[in-house]
Design a protein around this motif. Sequence first.
Motif, PDB file in Angstrom:
ATOM      1  N   LEU A  93      64.585 -11.834 -34.184  1.00 32.40           N
ATOM      2  CA  LEU A  93      65.039 -11.074 -33.767  1.00 32.40           C
ATOM      3  C   LEU A  93      66.869 -11.602 -33.459  1.00 32.40           C
ATOM      4  N   ALA A  94      66.321 -12.408 -32.217  1.00 30.67           N
ATOM      5  CA  ALA A  94      68.001 -12.951 -31.369  1.00 30.67           C
ATOM      6  C   ALA A  94      67.870 -13.542 -32.425  1.00 30.67           C
ATOM      7  N   ALA A  95      66.990 -14.655 -32.994  1.00 26.24           N
ATOM      8  CA  ALA A  95      67.680 -16.153 -33.678  1.00 26.24           C
ATOM      9  C   ALA A  95      68.120 -15.473 -35.086  1.00 26.24           C
ATOM     10  N   GLY A 107      71.470 -16.297 -35.108  1.00 22.50           N
ATOM     11  CA  GLY A 107      72.306 -17.275 -36.046  1.00 22.50           C
ATOM     12  C   GLY A 107      71.875 -18.773 -34.644  1.00 22.50           C
ATOM     13  N   LYS A 108      71.565 -19.034 -33.554  1.00 28.64           N
ATOM     14  CA  LYS A 108      71.649 -19.543 -32.801  1.00 28.64           C
ATOM     15  C   LYS A 108      70.020 -20.202 -32.889  1.00 28.64           C
ATOM     16  N   ALA A 163      66.434 -22.950 -28.091  1.00 30.03           N
ATOM     17  CA  ALA A 163      67.042 -22.225 -27.316  1.00 30.03           C
ATOM     18  C   ALA A 163      67.086 -21.203 -27.329  1.00 30.03           C
ATOM     19  N   LEU A 164      66.243 -20.082 -28.269  1.00 28.27           N
ATOM     20  CA  LEU A 164      66.345 -18.992 -28.357  1.00 28.27           C
ATOM     21  C   LEU A 164      64.932 -19.075 -27.293  1.00 28.27           C
ATOM     22  N   PRO A 177      65.636 -17.010 -22.048  1.00 30.60           N
ATOM     23  CA  PRO A 177      66.588 -17.696 -22.783  1.00 30.60           C
ATOM     24  C   PRO A 177      67.658 -16.517 -23.373  1.00 30.60           C
ATOM     25  N   ALA A 178      66.787 -16.396 -24.372  1.00 30.39           N
ATOM     26  CA  ALA A 178      67.417 -15.423 -25.504  1.00 30.39           C
ATOM     27  C   ALA A 178      68.490 -13.781 -24.772  1.00 30.39           C
TER      28      ALA A 178
END
Length: 364
Positions: free
Chosen positions: A202-204, A208-209, A213-214, A308-309
Amino acid sequence: MLFKTKNIYRKRGIAVGEKKWWRLREIPDLDVEMEEAARKRVRSLTKPVGSLGMLEEIFIRLAGITGETIPDIRKKAVVVMCGDHGVAQAGVSAYPQEVTGLMMENFLRGKAAVNVLAELARATVIVADLGSLLEPVPEGVIDCKVRKGTRNFLEEPAMTVSEVIQAVEVGVRLAHQLGGQGVRLIAPGEMGIGNTTSASALAAALTGKDVGALTGRGTGITDENLVRKQEVIRQALALHQPGNAMEALICVGGLEIAGMVGLYLGAAQMRMAAVMDGLISTVAAAIAVEMEPEVKSYLFASHLSAEPAHRILLNRLQLTPLITAEMRLGEASGASLAFPLFDAAVALAERMATFADLGLPEPD
């Protein structure tokens, strides 16, 4: 929002999020007059200006949220939303899904970390089952099960539109019920094996990261499983290509996450301050803000998770965490740990002497 343009759900003619069905009432504006009175109160206290740091901001914001000169936050609630995830079948977690049910029983016994921390903060712990695999639901748990676990989003959408709507509405109505009982400070928490995978996906979708990294280790998976977890998320997002926050929730979300989205929406409608926990709680808050931007004014960040997210989402929401303790437990444990800071902020503003009390002029 940074979403892909191709959208399989829009192509199928499903319009999601246009009608604001989650509004049981409008979200009220903050009481700016009360905020200004609180700001003047804080400035008049016998201390250097700004020396209490974020505690001053907490008090000012609480005054605007509640509309009270001295916010009454004695009634606090931690709501632990529970649900299982079909994507756990892809080997993304260190623990089997049976742990979700076992932890629900642990919450009822008062032996989980969140129970200990909530008791210290004099907060009530409420456990709600929106989608666990456990049957029957233990007595003492609010049974609002939409279905037994989500589908494996590596193969198909995690939920249907109807299921997401049901889960969000559960959270909204529960927030209204608690607000009607006088609760003014609420912490949405969660329990569900596989839900850091869902939250990272969901964070991605929201940011859009890069997935790498998330995505963190969640429950403590191996290097090999972490690579697998990241690849699962990439494949799922490539498959579903959600077009907005609600569609992302349908495609790669969880029932407990949808329930927390509803809690944030309902809390804002009821003038309750909502204290976010870690990654999963915060991604739910970010979705709620996408749905209703006014929700942001009712949010507080309790701590900075080791996931990290979490930092990326907090930066997106422009919220500063109160605590940095490298926690990644979930359950609303970090939010419960932060509750005493809210009590301290109100107590200081209420009980400290003012410069006028000492016959001194206020600082310029």
